[in-house]
Design an enzyme around this catalytic site. Structure first.
Site, PDB file in Angstrom:
ATOM      1  N   ASP A   1       0.908  -1.210  -0.358  1.00  0.00           N
ATOM      2  CA  ASP A   1       0.296  -0.193   0.153  1.00  0.00           C
ATOM      3  C   ASP A   1       0.988   1.439  -0.305  1.00  0.00           C
ATOM      4  OD1 ASP A   1       0.613  -0.490   2.931  1.00  0.00           O
ATOM      5  OD2 ASP A   1      -0.946   0.142   3.330  1.00  0.00           O
TER       6      ASP A   1
ATOM      7  N   TYR B   1      -1.496  -1.541  -4.639  1.00  0.00           N
ATOM      8  CA  TYR B   1      -2.624  -0.949  -4.308  1.00  0.00           C
ATOM      9  C   TYR B   1      -1.615   0.408  -3.452  1.00  0.00           C
ATOM     10  CZ  TYR B   1      -6.371   0.208  -0.887  1.00  0.00           C
ATOM     11  OH  TYR B   1      -7.723   1.252  -0.594  1.00  0.00           O
TER      12      TYR B   1
ATOM     13  N   ARG C   1      -5.675   7.779  -4.543  1.00  0.00           N
ATOM     14  CA  ARG C   1      -6.774   6.073  -4.282  1.00  0.00           C
ATOM     15  C   ARG C   1      -8.268   6.723  -3.144  1.00  0.00           C
ATOM     16  NH1 ARG C   1      -2.987   2.426  -0.739  1.00  0.00           N
ATOM     17  NH2 ARG C   1      -3.378   4.039   0.865  1.00  0.00           N
ATOM     18  N   ASP C   2      -8.583   5.387  -3.291  1.00  0.00           N
ATOM     19  CA  ASP C   2     -10.079   6.193  -2.808  1.00  0.00           C
ATOM     20  C   ASP C   2     -10.528   6.590  -2.754  1.00  0.00           C
ATOM     21  OD1 ASP C   2     -11.465   4.095  -0.655  1.00  0.00           O
ATOM     22  OD2 ASP C   2     -10.302   4.935   0.716  1.00  0.00           O
TER      23      ASP C   2
ATOM     24  N   SER D   1      -8.999   5.540   3.186  1.00  0.00           N
ATOM     25  CA  SER D   1      -7.273   4.981   2.219  1.00  0.00           C
ATOM     26  C   SER D   1      -6.844   5.502   1.479  1.00  0.00           C
ATOM     27  CB  SER D   1      -7.930   3.601   2.222  1.00  0.00           C
ATOM     28  OG  SER D   1      -8.085   2.436   3.232  1.00  0.00           O
TER      29      SER D   1
ATOM     30  N   ASP E   1     -11.177  -1.559  -5.271  1.00  0.00           N
ATOM     31  CA  ASP E   1     -12.287  -0.767  -4.886  1.00  0.00           C
ATOM     32  C   ASP E   1     -11.500   0.848  -6.529  1.00  0.00           C
ATOM     33  OD1 ASP E   1     -13.173  -1.465  -3.122  1.00  0.00           O
ATOM     34  OD2 ASP E   1     -12.674   0.600  -1.649  1.00  0.00           O
TER      35      ASP E   1
ATOM     36  N   HIS F   1     -17.828  -6.299  -4.434  1.00  0.00           N
ATOM     37  CA  HIS F   1     -18.322  -7.042  -3.515  1.00  0.00           C
ATOM     38  C   HIS F   1     -20.196  -7.460  -4.547  1.00  0.00           C
ATOM     39  CE1 HIS F   1     -20.614  -4.540  -0.604  1.00  0.00           C
ATOM     40  NE2 HIS F   1     -19.878  -4.087  -1.049  1.00  0.00           N
TER      41      HIS F   1
ATOM     42  N   TRP G   1     -22.254  -4.588  -4.191  1.00  0.00           N
ATOM     43  CA  TRP G   1     -22.252  -2.414  -4.876  1.00  0.00           C
ATOM     44  C   TRP G   1     -21.933  -3.581  -6.347  1.00  0.00           C
ATOM     45  CZ3 TRP G   1     -16.472  -1.079  -4.522  1.00  0.00           C
ATOM     46  CH2 TRP G   1     -16.174  -0.020  -4.894  1.00  0.00           C
TER      47      TRP G   1
ATOM     48  N   LYS H   1      -8.561  -9.405   2.761  1.00  0.00           N
ATOM     49  CA  LYS H   1      -7.967  -8.071   3.464  1.00  0.00           C
ATOM     50  C   LYS H   1      -7.101  -9.056   5.344  1.00  0.00           C
ATOM     51  CE  LYS H   1      -9.034  -4.395   6.627  1.00  0.00           C
ATOM     52  NZ  LYS H   1      -8.256  -3.307   6.744  1.00  0.00           N
TER      53      LYS H   1
ATOM     54  N   GLU I   1      -6.651  -5.794  10.812  1.00  0.00           N
ATOM     55  CA  GLU I   1      -5.483  -4.461   9.829  1.00  0.00           C
ATOM     56  C   GLU I   1      -7.732  -3.646  10.118  1.00  0.00           C
ATOM     57  OE1 GLU I   1      -3.164  -4.821   6.912  1.00  0.00           O
ATOM     58  OE2 GLU I   1      -1.555  -6.251   7.794  1.00  0.00           O
TER      59      GLU I   1
ATOM     60  N   ASP J   1      -9.994  -1.371   9.209  1.00  0.00           N
ATOM     61  CA  ASP J   1     -10.512  -0.829   8.261  1.00  0.00           C
ATOM     62  C   ASP J   1     -10.213   1.267   7.808  1.00  0.00           C
ATOM     63  OD1 ASP J   1     -11.475  -2.477   6.661  1.00  0.00           O
ATOM     64  OD2 ASP J   1     -13.308  -2.931   8.098  1.00  0.00           O
TER      65      ASP J   1
HETATM   66  C1  BGC Z   1      -5.103   0.142   4.047  1.00  0.00           C
HETATM   67  C2  BGC Z   1      -4.347  -0.468   4.049  1.00  0.00           C
HETATM   68  C3  BGC Z   1      -4.198  -2.037   4.691  1.00  0.00           C
HETATM   69  C4  BGC Z   1      -5.082  -2.484   3.802  1.00  0.00           C
HETATM   70  C5  BGC Z   1      -4.796  -4.262   4.501  1.00  0.00           C
HETATM   71  C6  BGC Z   1      -6.807  -0.621   3.688  1.00  0.00           C
HETATM   72  O1  BGC Z   1      -7.472  -0.330   3.855  1.00  0.00           O
HETATM   73  O2  BGC Z   1      -6.071   1.507   3.261  1.00  0.00           O
HETATM   74  O3  BGC Z   1      -3.196   0.349   3.928  1.00  0.00           O
HETATM   75  O4  BGC Z   1      -2.536  -2.473   3.666  1.00  0.00           O
HETATM   76  O5  BGC Z   1      -6.588  -1.964   4.149  1.00  0.00           O
HETATM   77  O6  BGC Z   1      -5.357  -4.349   5.783  1.00  0.00           O
END
Ligand code: BGC
Length: 450
Positions: free
Chosen positions: A141, A174, A179-180, A186, A226, A271, A274, A399, A403, A405
């Site tokens: 990322d 990513y 982005r996003d 993100s 996305d 998904h 969506w 995912k 971690e 969101d």
């Molecule tokens: C984050 C990334 C992260 C990924 C996996 C995304 O929502 O923006 O930084 O690596 O999730 O957890």
């Protein structure tokens, strides 16, 4: 993560309801469907699954959804990278996971070990620790992480040699500029206004440089979660409209360059809740087929990844309680069956991988589009190639569960109000960082249990 507006989707239904006959590619039947059941001239109402029949052009003649995806038998002639060994890994025209062991992410294993160590209950702690043995994707990322890829590939190569079991490393590409584009949580490091496209090309070049050094390790990549889905439904968002050309140029570059070193790729396709809406499926299929072509129609562009970082089940008997009113593909499995013939008819023989990492519990969201740290989520079906569908190469965990969101801190520059909705677990830290309380819930709510 996955962004979408319930309002847009409701609006998407109106044309279908307002016409006596459905348009080409429109919905014409399925459980819960109340719109037109006949198609305009030149198209035939074709049942794709119990929930979705569609007006397919008479000339397109798609295969039934249960049939095997079309496979490509020709050997590609990838452009050789400028230096280093070229891949010995010719595409098998089959499932890239077959015959390979999936390499465990050292990043995730370390996070899980640290997370488990914080748990006092011995039973829960041992279940938590066991998650380190489940393969997840490694996210690139930011460009600063790219050199680590060489380390992982070297470890995988050594493991392959010592164990005699060929290794497959799973990565997420990513780092698009802007982005996003339809959300904030993100937002990335590159901006289009500040030379982001050139910086992205350099990011891809660096990935390629690492990968070409390890032709014995197979790499599977999810391409830009996305991004293309946002181009299907969110062009009314200014940042997405501005990013359209750059996203396409960058994804094309990624597809071409990564194919040249034998990376098997799945473009992210949102998904079921969506792109699974009747009005979204056909434009989505068109865009993915277009990207496949611009990427060189390589057999290494294997297909699409769905449900990345989302919560949908692989299959459900009936639509979930809170979302029952939606006449839509209701699971990853049904959206796969709906998209597949459309893609095939446009020349993209796509296969799928489906993220089930956080899909263990259902009926948790207030809207299909809610995506941020959904409360009560549990780890889902373990990665397997035993998917029950010839269209799906593997169930995967993309995912890394635990971690985050997105942050619920409203003063953060990347604060997205979705992360403060009633169904979002709060307080939450920044996207991508560890969220211990959430991880513990995923463990305790895992289905099947750990
Ligand atoms: C984050 C990334 C992260 C990924 C996996 C995304 O929502 O923006 O930084 O690596 O999730 O957890």
């Amino acid at each position: 993560m996955s962004k979408f507006s319930a309002l847009l989707s409701l609006l998407a239904l109106i044309p279908a309801l307002a016409h006596a006959q459905s348009a080409v590619w429109g919905q014409c039947g399925g459980i819960g469907w109340t719109g037109a059941t006949t198609c305009v001239s030149g198209s035939v109402c074709t049942e794709l699954n119990d929930y979705y029949s569609q007006c397919i052009p008479s000339s397109a003649a798609p295969p039934p959804p249960t049939s095997s995806p079309t496979t490509v038998s020709s050997t590609p002639t990838p452009t050789s990278p400028s230096s280093g060994p070229s891949p010995t890994d010719t595409p098998s025209a089959g499932n890239p996971y077959t015959g390979y062991e999936v390499f465990l992410s050292p990043v995730y294993a370390a996070e899980v070990a640290a997370g488990a160590a914080q748990i006092t209950d011995a039973t829960l702690q041992s279940k938590a620790a066991s998650v380190a043995n489940i393969p997840t994707f490694i996210w690139f990322d930011e460009v600063a992480k790219v050199p680590n890829l060489g380390t992982y590939l070297a470890s995988a190569s050594a493991l392959g040699t010592s164990s005699g079991q060929k290794q497959l490393v799973q990565i997420v590409v990513y780092d698009l500029p802007d982005r996003d584009c339809a959300a904030k949580a993100s937002n990335g490091e590159f901006s289009i206004a500040d030379g982001g496209q050139a910086k992205y090309f350099n990011y891809i070049d660096q990935l390629v440089a690492q990968i070409q050094q390890f032709p014995d390790v197979r790499v599977v990549a999810v391409i830009e979660p996305d991004s293309l889905a946002n181009l299907v439904t969110n062009l009314s968002v200014e940042k997405c409209a501005n990013a359209e050309t750059t996203y396409k140029a960058c994804v094309t570059y990624a597809l071409q360059q990564l194919a040249s070193v034998g990376v098997y790729m799945y473009m992210d396709a949102g998904h079921a809740g969506w792109l699974g809406w009747p009005a979204n499926l056909s434009p989505a299929a068109q865009l993915f087929a277009q990207m496949y072509e611009s990427g060189g129609s390589s057999p290494f562009i294997r297909g699409l990844a769905t449900n990345v970082a989302n919560y949908n089940a692989l299959s459900v008997a009936t639509p979930t309680r809170s979302l029952r009113a939606t006449p839509i593909t209701t699971s990853s499995s049904t959206s796969t069956s709906a998209l597949s013939p459309m893609l095939t008819s446009q020349g993209f023989p796509a296969s799928f991988i489906v993220d089930q990492g956080r899909s263990g519990q259902q009926d948790l969201r207030q809207q299909w589009g809610d995506w941020c740290n959904i409360k009560g989520a549990g780890f889902g079906t373990r990665p397997t190639t035993n998917t029950g569908s010839s269209l799906i190469d593997s169930i995967v965990w993309v995912k890394p569960g635990g971690e985050c969101d997105g942050t619920s801190n409203s003063s953060s520059p990347r604060y997205d109000s979705t992360c403060s909705l009633p169904d979002a677990d709060q307080p939450s830290p920044e996207a991508g960082t560890w969220f211990q309380e959430y991880f513990q819930t995923l463990v305790s709510q895992a289905n099947p249990p750990l």
